[in-house]
Motif scaffolding. Structure first.
Motif, mmCIF file in Angstrom:
data_model
loop_
_atom_site.group_PDB
_atom_site.id
_atom_site.type_symbol
_atom_site.label_atom_id
_atom_site.label_comp_id
_atom_site.label_asym_id
_atom_site.label_seq_id
_atom_site.Cartn_x
_atom_site.Cartn_y
_atom_site.Cartn_z
ATOM 1 N N ALA A 293 0.814 -1.217 0.000
ATOM 2 C CA ALA A 293 0.000 0.000 0.000
ATOM 3 C C ALA A 293 0.849 1.269 0.000
ATOM 4 N N GLN A 294 2.159 1.108 0.115
ATOM 5 C CA GLN A 294 3.055 2.259 0.051
ATOM 6 C C GLN A 294 4.126 2.060 -1.015
ATOM 7 N N ARG A 295 3.716 1.463 -2.132
ATOM 8 C CA ARG A 295 4.597 1.321 -3.285
ATOM 9 C C ARG A 295 3.957 2.018 -4.455
ATOM 10 N N PRO A 296 4.364 3.131 -4.874
ATOM 11 C CA PRO A 296 5.409 3.952 -4.276
ATOM 12 C C PRO A 296 4.901 4.617 -2.994
ATOM 13 N N LYS A 297 5.837 5.136 -2.230
ATOM 14 C CA LYS A 297 5.473 5.817 -0.986
ATOM 15 C C LYS A 297 4.634 7.048 -1.292
ATOM 16 N N SER A 298 3.693 7.304 -0.395
ATOM 17 C CA SER A 298 2.894 8.521 -0.518
ATOM 18 C C SER A 298 3.798 9.737 -0.341
ATOM 19 N N VAL B 34 2.727 18.631 28.496
ATOM 20 C CA VAL B 34 1.604 18.056 27.768
ATOM 21 C C VAL B 34 1.120 19.129 26.812
ATOM 22 N N GLY B 35 0.801 18.718 25.595
ATOM 23 C CA GLY B 35 0.408 19.712 24.607
ATOM 24 C C GLY B 35 -0.592 19.190 23.613
ATOM 25 N N GLN B 36 -1.202 20.127 22.927
ATOM 26 C CA GLN B 36 -2.157 19.832 21.870
ATOM 27 C C GLN B 36 -1.763 20.636 20.643
ATOM 28 N N ALA B 37 -2.161 20.097 19.489
ATOM 29 C CA ALA B 37 -1.937 20.795 18.226
ATOM 30 C C ALA B 37 -2.971 20.294 17.230
ATOM 31 N N THR B 38 -3.143 21.037 16.162
ATOM 32 C CA THR B 38 -3.968 20.576 15.055
ATOM 33 C C THR B 38 -3.046 20.305 13.873
ATOM 34 N N PHE B 39 -3.526 19.477 12.950
ATOM 35 C CA PHE B 39 -2.720 19.204 11.762
ATOM 36 C C PHE B 39 -3.625 19.037 10.559
ATOM 37 N N ASN B 40 -3.046 19.293 9.422
ATOM 38 C CA ASN B 40 -3.675 19.059 8.129
ATOM 39 C C ASN B 40 -2.621 18.382 7.274
ATOM 40 N N LEU B 41 -2.906 17.157 6.859
ATOM 41 C CA LEU B 41 -1.954 16.352 6.107
ATOM 42 C C LEU B 41 -2.500 16.093 4.717
ATOM 43 N N THR B 42 -1.694 16.387 3.718
ATOM 44 C CA THR B 42 -2.029 16.052 2.334
ATOM 45 C C THR B 42 -1.144 14.879 1.939
ATOM 46 N N ALA B 43 -1.790 13.817 1.443
ATOM 47 C CA ALA B 43 -1.084 12.620 0.991
ATOM 48 C C ALA B 43 -1.428 12.390 -0.473
ATOM 49 N N VAL B 44 -0.403 12.224 -1.295
ATOM 50 C CA VAL B 44 -0.602 12.017 -2.727
ATOM 51 C C VAL B 44 0.077 10.709 -3.124
ATOM 52 N N GLY C 185 -1.698 9.643 -8.146
ATOM 53 C CA GLY C 185 -2.612 10.669 -8.619
ATOM 54 C C GLY C 185 -3.800 10.943 -7.717
ATOM 55 N N ALA C 186 -3.961 10.171 -6.654
ATOM 56 C CA ALA C 186 -5.059 10.407 -5.705
ATOM 57 C C ALA C 186 -4.555 11.301 -4.583
ATOM 58 N N ILE C 187 -5.390 12.252 -4.207
ATOM 59 C CA ILE C 187 -5.049 13.184 -3.132
ATOM 60 C C ILE C 187 -5.993 12.944 -1.977
ATOM 61 N N ASP C 188 -5.428 12.689 -0.795
ATOM 62 C CA ASP C 188 -6.207 12.551 0.429
ATOM 63 C C ASP C 188 -5.812 13.678 1.363
ATOM 64 N N VAL C 189 -6.804 14.283 1.990
ATOM 65 C CA VAL C 189 -6.551 15.289 3.011
ATOM 66 C C VAL C 189 -7.026 14.706 4.330
ATOM 67 N N ILE C 190 -6.127 14.646 5.279
ATOM 68 C CA ILE C 190 -6.406 14.059 6.585
ATOM 69 C C ILE C 190 -6.167 15.151 7.619
ATOM 70 N N ALA C 191 -7.171 15.402 8.427
ATOM 71 C CA ALA C 191 -7.065 16.468 9.417
ATOM 72 C C ALA C 191 -7.383 15.907 10.799
ATOM 73 N N GLY C 192 -6.863 16.578 11.794
ATOM 74 C CA GLY C 192 -7.151 16.154 13.154
ATOM 75 C C GLY C 192 -6.409 17.007 14.164
ATOM 76 N N ARG C 193 -6.404 16.484 15.369
ATOM 77 C CA ARG C 193 -5.666 17.135 16.444
ATOM 78 C C ARG C 193 -4.846 16.073 17.149
ATOM 79 N N THR C 194 -3.782 16.505 17.760
ATOM 80 C CA THR C 194 -2.908 15.588 18.480
ATOM 81 C C THR C 194 -2.764 16.035 19.923
ATOM 82 N N GLU C 195 -2.546 15.076 20.762
ATOM 83 C CA GLU C 195 -2.172 15.327 22.150
ATOM 84 C C GLU C 195 -0.830 14.654 22.353
ATOM 85 N N HIS C 196 0.146 15.415 22.812
ATOM 86 C CA HIS C 196 1.501 14.909 23.030
ATOM 87 C C HIS C 196 1.855 15.037 24.507
#
Length: 156
Positions: free
Chosen positions: A75-80, A100-110, A113-124
């Motif tokens: 599923a990662q050939r080729p790598k995103s 302890v911390g929080q953040a938000t993220f927006n990840l684009t994975a290609v 030719g398919a583009i996925d946008v993955i969003a969320g928040r993290t707690e570290h």
């Protein structure tokens, strides 16, 4: 007490390692008592009661990195191609050597030719060590926690 500016820089560094598929360097950011969670389907998630997308300790992270580095991850050939933006970063001290911390993220994975946008928040949860800040615990709360998700065979 750990430096809050260094904690923010730590998150940016972690994001860069994940985007570049620098698996060994990413794994080196974790403490031996690591816990990595990606909950699913529950806003009031308890990892003792609910199924997770990911629920790993340090040994599980080592296994994940070994799989991602192997040639068997079809599923990662080729790598995103990955690019993420980290924002709304906030940290608070939890003692003489912890944050302890929080953040938000927006990840684009290609990929293919398919583009996925993955969003969320993290707690570290970070710990100051002689080698610098290290990840003790990370929880990734995806915006699409109860929806159809794209292929997640990369680090979040």
């Amino acid at each position: 007490m750990p430096d809050l500016t260094k904690a923010r820089q730590f998150l940016y560094h972690e994001a860069d390692l994940m985007d570049r598929h620098a698996y060994d360097d990413w794994l080196a950011l974790w403490t031996p008592d690591a816990k990595y969670l990606i909950p699913c389907n529950e806003d009031d998630y308890d990892d003792r009661l609910h199924v997770s997308i990911v629920n790993e300790d340090h040994a599980g992270l080592c296994d994940r990195v070994a799989r991602l580095k192997s040639s068997s991850v079809w599923a990662q050939r080729p790598k995103s191609r990955l690019s993420r933006i980290i924002g709304n970063v906030r940290f608070q001290p939890t003692g003489p050597d912890g944050l302890v911390g929080q953040a938000t993220f927006n990840l684009t994975a290609v990929r293919h030719g398919a583009i996925d946008v993955i969003a969320g928040r993290t707690e570290h949860r970070l710990r100051a060590t002689p080698s610098g800040l290290r990840l003790v615990e990370k929880t990734v709360w995806l915006v699409t926690i109860d929806d159809v998700m794209p292929n997640l065979t990369f680090l979040l």
